[in-house]
Design an enzyme around this catalytic site. Structure first.
Site, PDB file in Angstrom:
ATOM      1  N   SER A 142      -8.904 -13.418 105.934  1.00 26.05           N
ATOM      2  CA  SER A 142      -8.856 -13.741 104.694  1.00 26.05           C
ATOM      3  C   SER A 142      -8.131 -14.124 103.819  1.00 26.05           C
ATOM      4  CB  SER A 142      -9.666 -12.423 103.348  1.00 26.05           C
ATOM      5  OG  SER A 142      -8.782 -12.670 101.976  1.00 26.05           O
ATOM      6  N   ILE A 168     -16.292 -15.940  98.629  1.00 25.23           N
ATOM      7  CA  ILE A 168     -17.488 -16.202  99.380  1.00 25.23           C
ATOM      8  C   ILE A 168     -18.714 -15.268  97.943  1.00 25.23           C
ATOM      9  CG2 ILE A 168     -19.442 -16.321 101.048  1.00 25.23           C
ATOM     10  CD1 ILE A 168     -16.768 -18.085 101.640  1.00 25.23           C
ATOM     11  N   ASP A 182     -18.928   4.317 111.837  1.00 23.25           N
ATOM     12  CA  ASP A 182     -18.027   3.696 111.089  1.00 23.25           C
ATOM     13  C   ASP A 182     -17.034   3.489 111.940  1.00 23.25           C
ATOM     14  OD1 ASP A 182     -16.145   3.635 109.268  1.00 23.25           O
ATOM     15  OD2 ASP A 182     -16.042   5.942 108.334  1.00 23.25           O
ATOM     16  N   GLY A 242     -20.675  -5.247 110.694  1.00 22.69           N
ATOM     17  CA  GLY A 242     -20.776  -5.416 109.144  1.00 22.69           C
ATOM     18  C   GLY A 242     -21.958  -6.882 109.103  1.00 22.69           C
ATOM     19  N   TYR A 288      -5.703  -4.677 101.109  1.00 20.24           N
ATOM     20  CA  TYR A 288      -6.662  -5.912 101.634  1.00 20.24           C
ATOM     21  C   TYR A 288      -5.800  -7.009 102.547  1.00 20.24           C
ATOM     22  CZ  TYR A 288     -10.703  -9.066 102.096  1.00 20.24           C
ATOM     23  OH  TYR A 288     -11.764  -9.635 102.378  1.00 20.24           O
ATOM     24  N   SER A 295     -25.439  -6.285 108.455  1.00 15.55           N
ATOM     25  CA  SER A 295     -26.197  -5.852 107.722  1.00 15.55           C
ATOM     26  C   SER A 295     -26.200  -6.771 106.548  1.00 15.55           C
ATOM     27  CB  SER A 295     -25.886  -4.383 106.984  1.00 15.55           C
ATOM     28  OG  SER A 295     -25.358  -3.805 106.571  1.00 15.55           O
ATOM     29  N   ARG A 296     -24.965  -6.775 105.940  1.00 11.14           N
ATOM     30  CA  ARG A 296     -25.056  -7.812 104.499  1.00 11.14           C
ATOM     31  C   ARG A 296     -24.343  -8.975 104.503  1.00 11.14           C
ATOM     32  NH1 ARG A 296     -22.727  -4.831 100.592  1.00 11.14           N
ATOM     33  NH2 ARG A 296     -22.932  -3.060 101.721  1.00 11.14           N
ATOM     34  N   LYS A 316      -6.283  -7.527 106.463  1.00 13.95           N
ATOM     35  CA  LYS A 316      -6.668  -9.042 106.775  1.00 13.95           C
ATOM     36  C   LYS A 316      -4.892  -9.576 107.973  1.00 13.95           C
ATOM     37  CE  LYS A 316     -10.685  -8.499 105.533  1.00 13.95           C
ATOM     38  NZ  LYS A 316     -11.494  -8.371 106.655  1.00 13.95           N
TER      39      LYS A 316
HETATM   40  P1  NDP Z   1     -20.734  -7.150 102.509  1.00 17.46           P
HETATM   41  O1  NDP Z   1     -19.816  -5.629 100.679  1.00 17.46           O
HETATM   42  O2  NDP Z   1     -21.541  -8.437 101.747  1.00 17.46           O
HETATM   43  O3  NDP Z   1     -21.119  -6.766 103.423  1.00 17.46           O
HETATM   44  C1  NDP Z   1     -20.034  -5.578 104.073  1.00 17.46           C
HETATM   45  C2  NDP Z   1     -20.277  -5.070 105.642  1.00 17.46           C
HETATM   46  O4  NDP Z   1     -19.487  -4.320 106.233  1.00 17.46           O
HETATM   47  C3  NDP Z   1     -22.008  -4.324 105.427  1.00 17.46           C
HETATM   48  O5  NDP Z   1     -22.766  -4.628 106.972  1.00 17.46           O
HETATM   49  C4  NDP Z   1     -21.614  -3.116 105.825  1.00 17.46           C
HETATM   50  O6  NDP Z   1     -22.530  -2.089 105.937  1.00 17.46           O
HETATM   51  C5  NDP Z   1     -20.390  -3.309 106.273  1.00 17.46           C
HETATM   52  N1  NDP Z   1     -19.308  -1.914 106.349  1.00 17.46           N
HETATM   53  C6  NDP Z   1     -18.575  -1.409 105.477  1.00 17.46           C
HETATM   54  N2  NDP Z   1     -18.202  -0.428 105.716  1.00 17.46           N
HETATM   55  C7  NDP Z   1     -18.007  -0.643 107.354  1.00 17.46           C
HETATM   56  C8  NDP Z   1     -17.614   0.799 107.567  1.00 17.46           C
HETATM   57  N3  NDP Z   1     -16.646   1.612 107.497  1.00 17.46           N
HETATM   58  N4  NDP Z   1     -18.571   1.025 109.144  1.00 17.46           N
HETATM   59  C9  NDP Z   1     -19.335   0.314 109.862  1.00 17.46           C
HETATM   60  N5  NDP Z   1     -19.423  -1.105 109.098  1.00 17.46           N
HETATM   61  C10 NDP Z   1     -19.218  -1.098 107.524  1.00 17.46           C
HETATM   62  O7  NDP Z   1     -19.084  -7.841 102.556  1.00 17.46           O
HETATM   63  P2  NDP Z   1     -19.251  -9.427 103.088  1.00 17.46           P
HETATM   64  O8  NDP Z   1     -19.681 -10.255 104.148  1.00 17.46           O
HETATM   65  O9  NDP Z   1     -18.435 -10.308 101.823  1.00 17.46           O
HETATM   66  O10 NDP Z   1     -17.800  -9.451 104.053  1.00 17.46           O
HETATM   67  C11 NDP Z   1     -17.592  -9.094 105.448  1.00 17.46           C
HETATM   68  C12 NDP Z   1     -15.912  -9.791 105.492  1.00 17.46           C
HETATM   69  O11 NDP Z   1     -16.075 -10.388 105.329  1.00 17.46           O
HETATM   70  C13 NDP Z   1     -15.398  -8.809 105.278  1.00 17.46           C
HETATM   71  O12 NDP Z   1     -14.289  -8.244 106.697  1.00 17.46           O
HETATM   72  C14 NDP Z   1     -14.614  -9.330 104.617  1.00 17.46           C
HETATM   73  O13 NDP Z   1     -13.098  -8.433 103.849  1.00 17.46           O
HETATM   74  C15 NDP Z   1     -14.331 -10.592 104.543  1.00 17.46           C
HETATM   75  N6  NDP Z   1     -14.042 -11.757 103.690  1.00 17.46           N
HETATM   76  C16 NDP Z   1     -14.804 -11.453 102.793  1.00 17.46           C
HETATM   77  C17 NDP Z   1     -14.778 -12.821 101.245  1.00 17.46           C
HETATM   78  C18 NDP Z   1     -15.865 -12.393 100.072  1.00 17.46           C
HETATM   79  O14 NDP Z   1     -15.702 -13.567  99.720  1.00 17.46           O
HETATM   80  N7  NDP Z   1     -16.764 -12.137 100.279  1.00 17.46           N
HETATM   81  C19 NDP Z   1     -13.881 -13.456 101.272  1.00 17.46           C
HETATM   82  C20 NDP Z   1     -12.933 -13.310 102.798  1.00 17.46           C
HETATM   83  C21 NDP Z   1     -13.008 -12.030 104.046  1.00 17.46           C
HETATM   84  P3  NDP Z   1     -23.264  -1.247 105.149  1.00 17.46           P
HETATM   85  O15 NDP Z   1     -24.718  -2.524 104.781  1.00 17.46           O
HETATM   86  O16 NDP Z   1     -24.195  -0.590 106.108  1.00 17.46           O
HETATM   87  O17 NDP Z   1     -22.729  -0.942 103.833  1.00 17.46           O
END
Ligand code: NDP
Length: 244
Positions: free
Chosen positions: A142, A188, A64, A13, A155, A15-16, A159
């Protein structure tokens, strides 16, 4: 001037959001990065060039995490050749809905990505890491797993599964000098939370603001540090006081 080479950090994950911030932070600390993501090639390419500007290498890999065979074919050979020192299991999705209305697909997608993803990655990297007798595994859970959250039964279950699995893994691999820990963020500021009613949610957080991806990344980086780490099997909250 790049800091000294600390080996490879695999970040899923990456990339973002939190994963992106973690990859950049770990590169700043001296890791070369394996940047795993799903399909957003443009976002991954941006992270790659930011990391290369820091003087570190970054290999992008799109797969994936919920697909066992895809994970094996992307990583197994690589890991056998060059075991990573740090593995950050961060890729995740949410598909919120009240349980009474939840579709089977919403349950399955989240469990497959967030929890099966943990298994698929650790199962692929562990053997080589064990042989090295060193390493760090940090998973991202989470606050919802700890407190429960209406609309997030899928979710929270995934988690909470990561927390249980990480503690079990910690008991299995501690002797081999591999520390396994969990970071548990609150709310976040990332794409995942972009649609939340901001003011309403902020009023529930004792620190009265959303956290930043960089604040979570700093804790991930700390847990990947090589210095006298005696933190093992722990769940570290990064939540502005949302759960105490
Ligand atoms: P984002 O939605 O900003 O980014 C998700 C990332 O996961 C992207 O890089 C995406 O790739 C990748 N991804 C999603 N699905 C898959 C898949 N099936 N296979 C491979 N890669 C995948 O999420 P956040 O940065 O907000 O969250 C990151 C982690 O933190 C997650 O596990 C989330 O549950 C956890 N979290 C987030 C919180 C928040 O408030 N934001 C709070 C608590 C936990 P691509 O860019 O290619 O789509």
């Amino acid at each position: 001037m790049p800091s000294s080479n600390r080996g490879i950090a695999l970040v899923t994950g990456g990339s973002r959001g939190i994963g992106r911030a973690a990859a950049i932070r770990l590169a700043t600390s001296g890791f070369d990065i394996w940047l795993a993501y799903h399909s957003n090639h443009a976002a991954a390419a941006e992270v790659k060039s930011e990391i290369e500007e820091l003087g570190r290498s970054c290999e992008c890999m799109a797969f994936d995490v919920s697909d066992y065979d895809a994970v094996k074919s992307a990583l197994a050979e690589r890991v056998e050749k060059t075991p990573p020192y740090a593995v950050v299991i961060n890729a995740g999705i949410a598909r919120d809905n009240l349980l009474v209305w939840m579709q089977k697909e919403e349950w399955d997608q989240v469990l497959r990505t967030d929890l099966d993803g943990f298994f698929n990655i650790t199962n692929t990297v562990l053997f080589s890491m064990l042989a090295q007798r060193r390493g760090r595994i940090v998973s991202v859970a989470s606050v919802s797993a700890q407190t429960g959250q209406a609309g997030q039964a899928n979710y929270a279950a995934a988690k909470a599964g990561i927390i249980g699995a990480s503690k079990s893994l910690a008991r299995e691999v501690g002797k081999r000098n591999i520390c396994v820990n969990v970071v548990s963020p609150g709310v976040i500021d990332t794409d995942m939370t972009a649609e939340l009613p901001r003011e309403e949610v902020t009023s529930l957080i004792p620190m009265n603001r959303f956290g930043s991806a960089r604040e979570v990344a700093a804790v991930i980086d700390f847990l990947c540090s090589e210095e006298h780490m005696y933190i093992h099997g722990q769940v570290i909250g990064v939540n502005g006081g949302l759960a105490m």
